[in-house]
Design an enzyme around this catalytic site. Structure first.
Site, PDB file in Angstrom:
ATOM      1  N   SER A  13       1.282  -1.269   0.226  1.00 58.52           N
ATOM      2  CA  SER A  13      -0.151   0.300   0.225  1.00 58.52           C
ATOM      3  C   SER A  13       0.882   1.500   0.195  1.00 58.52           C
ATOM      4  O   SER A  13       0.307   1.846  -0.978  1.00 58.52           O
ATOM      5  CB  SER A  13      -0.489   0.081   1.196  1.00 58.52           C
ATOM      6  OG  SER A  13      -0.413  -0.010   2.293  1.00 58.52           O
ATOM      7  N   ILE A  93      18.850  -5.000   5.436  1.00 59.38           N
ATOM      8  CA  ILE A  93      20.025  -4.666   3.878  1.00 59.38           C
ATOM      9  C   ILE A  93      21.103  -5.080   4.350  1.00 59.38           C
ATOM     10  O   ILE A  93      21.465  -4.612   5.525  1.00 59.38           O
ATOM     11  CB  ILE A  93      19.823  -3.378   3.969  1.00 59.38           C
ATOM     12  CG1 ILE A  93      17.980  -3.467   2.871  1.00 59.38           C
ATOM     13  CG2 ILE A  93      20.540  -2.818   2.554  1.00 59.38           C
ATOM     14  CD1 ILE A  93      17.651  -3.359   1.891  1.00 59.38           C
ATOM     15  N   HIS A 109       8.615   3.008   8.951  1.00 63.00           N
ATOM     16  CA  HIS A 109       8.405   2.211  10.159  1.00 63.00           C
ATOM     17  C   HIS A 109       7.455   2.196  10.865  1.00 63.00           C
ATOM     18  O   HIS A 109       6.845   3.821  11.280  1.00 63.00           O
ATOM     19  CB  HIS A 109      10.096   1.254  11.272  1.00 63.00           C
ATOM     20  CG  HIS A 109      10.061   0.745  12.093  1.00 63.00           C
ATOM     21  ND1 HIS A 109       9.447  -0.022  11.527  1.00 63.00           N
ATOM     22  CD2 HIS A 109       8.711   1.152  13.381  1.00 63.00           C
ATOM     23  CE1 HIS A 109       9.645  -1.172  12.958  1.00 63.00           C
ATOM     24  NE2 HIS A 109       8.939  -0.677  13.891  1.00 63.00           N
TER      25      HIS A 109
HETATM   26  C1  GRF Z   1       3.331  -0.438   7.151  1.00 61.70           C
HETATM   27  O1  GRF Z   1       3.209  -0.405   8.146  1.00 61.70           O
HETATM   28  C2  GRF Z   1       5.455  -0.019   6.855  1.00 61.70           C
HETATM   29  O2  GRF Z   1       5.457   0.785   7.583  1.00 61.70           O
HETATM   30  C3  GRF Z   1       5.805  -1.192   6.987  1.00 61.70           C
HETATM   31  O3  GRF Z   1       5.823  -1.948   6.979  1.00 61.70           O
HETATM   32  C4  GRF Z   1       4.642  -2.241   6.411  1.00 61.70           C
HETATM   33  C5  GRF Z   1       3.774  -2.400   5.105  1.00 61.70           C
HETATM   34  O4  GRF Z   1       2.802  -2.092   4.695  1.00 61.70           O
HETATM   35  N1  GRF Z   1       7.542  -1.154   7.309  1.00 61.70           N
HETATM   36  P1  GRF Z   1       2.449  -2.026   2.553  1.00 61.70           P
HETATM   37  O5  GRF Z   1       2.778  -3.243   2.143  1.00 61.70           O
HETATM   38  O6  GRF Z   1       3.242  -0.982   2.748  1.00 61.70           O
HETATM   39  O7  GRF Z   1       0.878  -1.756   2.765  1.00 61.70           O
END
Ligand code: GRF
Length: 191
Positions: A13, A93, A109
């Site tokens: 997303s 990474i 994050h």
């Molecule tokens: C997000 O909450 C991001 O902060 C974390 O993983 C999630 C990924 O969600 N690192 P999406 O795949 O972008 O929907």
């Protein structure tokens, strides 16, 4: 115009938010590759639907992290990628990419780092019973969500907050904040 690669492992997303921001002209960048360590992840479908090339791999098909990161690095260099944007990429990474892209790897994050790093930052915050949590965007170093912080936004928890209500709030902030912060970084470099 910055050439970026987005790394994702799941739903994507945040990738979608970046695709949409670019389309709207709110972010001057071109996503030239989406990298995923999960060949069936929905983020790859989103990339294909947007006409973005993808590189999917399974870590277990390679000898080690250095091996698959070298292959990724060759792909990135061939495309002239300038920034690696992590958006739900569930692997640390390693040195190959860190050394090739110093201060050019950025992560988002779902907590107020340094609180609740690693997996399930949202669940960790609920478990801890905090009254506020948030979203952090930071440069990536060799640690788990430990690099220098670029931006944070606080999110207040309601008394009857549930996982799904909090997830919704966190994602709404992420989708707004990530394109905005990247825009600032890219613009400040142009000056
Ligand atoms: C997000 O909450 C991001 O902060 C974390 O993983 C999630 C990924 O969600 N690192 P999406 O795949 O972008 O929907």
């Amino acid at each position: 115009m910055k050439k970026i690669a987005v790394f994702a492992s799941g739903n994507g997303s945040n990738l979608q938010a970046l695709i949409d921001a670019i389309k709207l002209g709110a972010l001057q960048a071109e996503i030239v590759l989406v990298v995923s360590d999960r060949p069936n992840a929905y983020c790859l479908t989103r990339a294909s639907e947007a006409g973005i090339p993808t590189f999917a791999f399974r870590a277990k098909d390679y000898e080690n992290k250095e091996h698959y990161e070298s292959v990724i690095k060759n792909n990135l260099e061939a495309l002239g990628v300038q920034y690696l944007i992590l958006a739900g990429y569930m692997r640390l990474i390693g040195t190959v990419l860190l050394e090739s892209y110093p201060e050019k790897i950025i992560n988002i994050h779902p907590s107020l780092l340094p609180l609740f790093p690693g997996k399930d930052g949202i669940g960790q915050a609920l478990e801890a019973g905090v009254t506020e949590t948030g979203v952090t965007i930071h440069y990536v170093d060799e640690g788990m969500d430990t690099g220098p912080i670029i931006a944070q936004e606080i999110i207040a928890l309601d008394e009857n907050e549930t996982r799904s209500s909090l997830e919704e709030k966190v994602h709404a902030v992420e989708h707004r904040l990530y394109p905005k912060v990247l825009r600032h970084i890219f613009e400040s470099e142009e000056k």
